[in-house]
Scaffold this motif. Structure first.
Motif, PDB file in Angstrom:
ATOM      1  N   GLY A 272       0.402 -18.754  -0.004  1.00 48.83           N
ATOM      2  CA  GLY A 272       0.073 -17.725   0.865  1.00 48.83           C
ATOM      3  C   GLY A 272      -1.379 -16.934   0.408  1.00 48.83           C
ATOM      4  O   GLY A 272      -2.086 -16.279   1.156  1.00 48.83           O
ATOM      5  N   GLY A 306       5.619 -13.395   0.006  1.00 51.42           N
ATOM      6  CA  GLY A 306       5.973 -13.992   1.489  1.00 51.42           C
ATOM      7  C   GLY A 306       6.870 -15.182   0.953  1.00 51.42           C
ATOM      8  O   GLY A 306       7.307 -15.840   2.230  1.00 51.42           O
ATOM      9  N   SER A 309      10.544 -15.013   2.670  1.00 55.51           N
ATOM     10  CA  SER A 309      10.587 -15.071   4.109  1.00 55.51           C
ATOM     11  C   SER A 309      10.242 -16.333   4.636  1.00 55.51           C
ATOM     12  O   SER A 309      10.727 -16.800   5.741  1.00 55.51           O
ATOM     13  N   ALA A 310       9.322 -16.758   4.028  1.00 52.94           N
ATOM     14  CA  ALA A 310       8.855 -18.238   4.545  1.00 52.94           C
ATOM     15  C   ALA A 310       9.994 -19.318   4.328  1.00 52.94           C
ATOM     16  O   ALA A 310      10.109 -20.193   5.119  1.00 52.94           O
TER      17      ALA A 310
END
Length: 351
Positions: A272, A306, A309-310
């Motif tokens: 990310g 992230g 959540s990913a």
């Protein structure tokens, strides 16, 4: 309207218990054919006994997901659940074999809150016990009653090759850098997870369907559903490996981070970019041990970048694909509903 989570969990627990009651006598009978020493180690690995060979009330037999998939695979194509028992025995033995060898390769000293087999008996004996279980799995499937055993063995043989490929990738990833040329990305990890985890779940449901007399097209759709389920299952395991409760997982908090294991949350976080991802890369590439405060900081950075959540999105995407595949097949309503509930339950483990 979807049933409340508590009701869904109770329903799935009932399905798992019913399938375990059907399959367990056949697993016990199969393990009884082993050499007494390898049989003792197998019984310990399966959670039936302690290292003295006596029943162990503290042992865990696991959830029995794979054997349940085989039974439900037979029922889903209109056969009696008993038709899938030989497939259930085979995948249960293969799964146990893979855990014995995985623990050695990963250096994991605990399995289901007890010493791993290699810790309890030694590395050589644990390898031998795993080999015995693998040979027994193929033998029991080849001896399955009915006209479909040869087809079932071919399915299992192909799965074993894929399983080894996935494990080889997982081990190879440990040698690759965290960043720059040659670094492992989320796509490579997803492919590995399908081989290492998805292949056996897909095989389980496919074996039940094969032994239940299903057409090749139906078997292929169910196997695809199981493979997607496996990727979702691995994503959830990766979440538990970082943020799971040790009382539930039986492993230390932040265990995968402490071992610098390349899991989906970490790889997605690094991919990310951003300040958190860059700090995480520096931390993972540092020469010192990643424990205590360092592991806790890494977990925070994975979330900030992230990765958590990913991974949840990844699990949800593959669960949706698995459930879509179930809808493509013409399944008996009751078994189809049980499979759908089981699929959803496996994702809900981490929420």
């Amino acid at each position: 309207m979807q049933a409340p989570a508590g009701d869904r969990a109770a329903a799935v627990a009932g399905v798992l218990a019913r399938c375990r009651e059907l399959v367990r006598p056949a697993v016990v009978e199969a393990v009884g054919q082993l050499h007494p020493w390898t049989g003792e180690m197998a019984a310990y690995a399966l959670g039936w006994s302690d290292t003295a060979g006596t029943p162990d009330p503290g042992g865990s037999e696991g959830k029995g997901v794979r054997q349940a998939l085989a039974v439900l695979g037979a029922e889903a194509v209109g056969a009696d659940g008993g038709a899938g028992v030989a497939g259930a025995v085979a995948v249960e033995l293969v799964h146990t074999f893979s855990l014995l060898h995985d623990d050695i390769m990963d250096g994991d000293g605990l399995r289901r809150q007890r010493p791993a087999v290699w810790k309890a008996y030694g590395t050589g004996p644990a390898v031998l016990a795993g080999d015995a279980l693998l040979a027994l799995a193929v033998q029991r499937l080849a001896e399955a009653p009915g006209p479909w055993s040869a087809v079932a063995v071919r399915h299992l043989s192909g799965t074993l090759s894929t399983l080894v490929w996935g494990q080889a990738e997982d081990v190879r990833f440990e040698r690759l850098p965290w960043s720059g040329p040659g670094a492992v990305g989320p796509e490579q990890y997803r492919s590995m997870a399908e081989g290492k985890t998805g292949a056996l779940l897909g095989c389980a449901i496919a074996l039940g369907a094969v032994l239940g007399g299903a057409q090749a097209g139906t078997v292929a759709v169910l196997e695809r559903a199981g493979r997607h389920l496996g990727v979702a299952f691995q994503a959830v395991d990766d979440l538990l490996g970082i943020w799971g409760d040790p009382a539930v997982t039986g492993k230390p908090v932040h265990g995968d981070l402490r071992r610098r294991k390349k899991t989906y949350p970490v790889l997605a976080a690094l991919a990310g970019g951003g300040p958190a991802a860059r700090e995480l890369a520096v931390l993972l590439e540092s020469p010192g041990p990643l424990d205590g405060a360092a592991a806790a900081r890494a977990a925070v950075l994975v979330e900030e970048a992230g990765g958590r959540s990913a991974t949840r999105k990844e699990a949800r995407r593959h669960l949706d694909a698995a459930r879509h595949a179930l809808r493509e097949a013409s399944l008996t309503p009751a078994a189809g509903a049980d499979l759908d509930a089981l699929f959803t339950y496996l994702l809900d483990r981490s929420w």
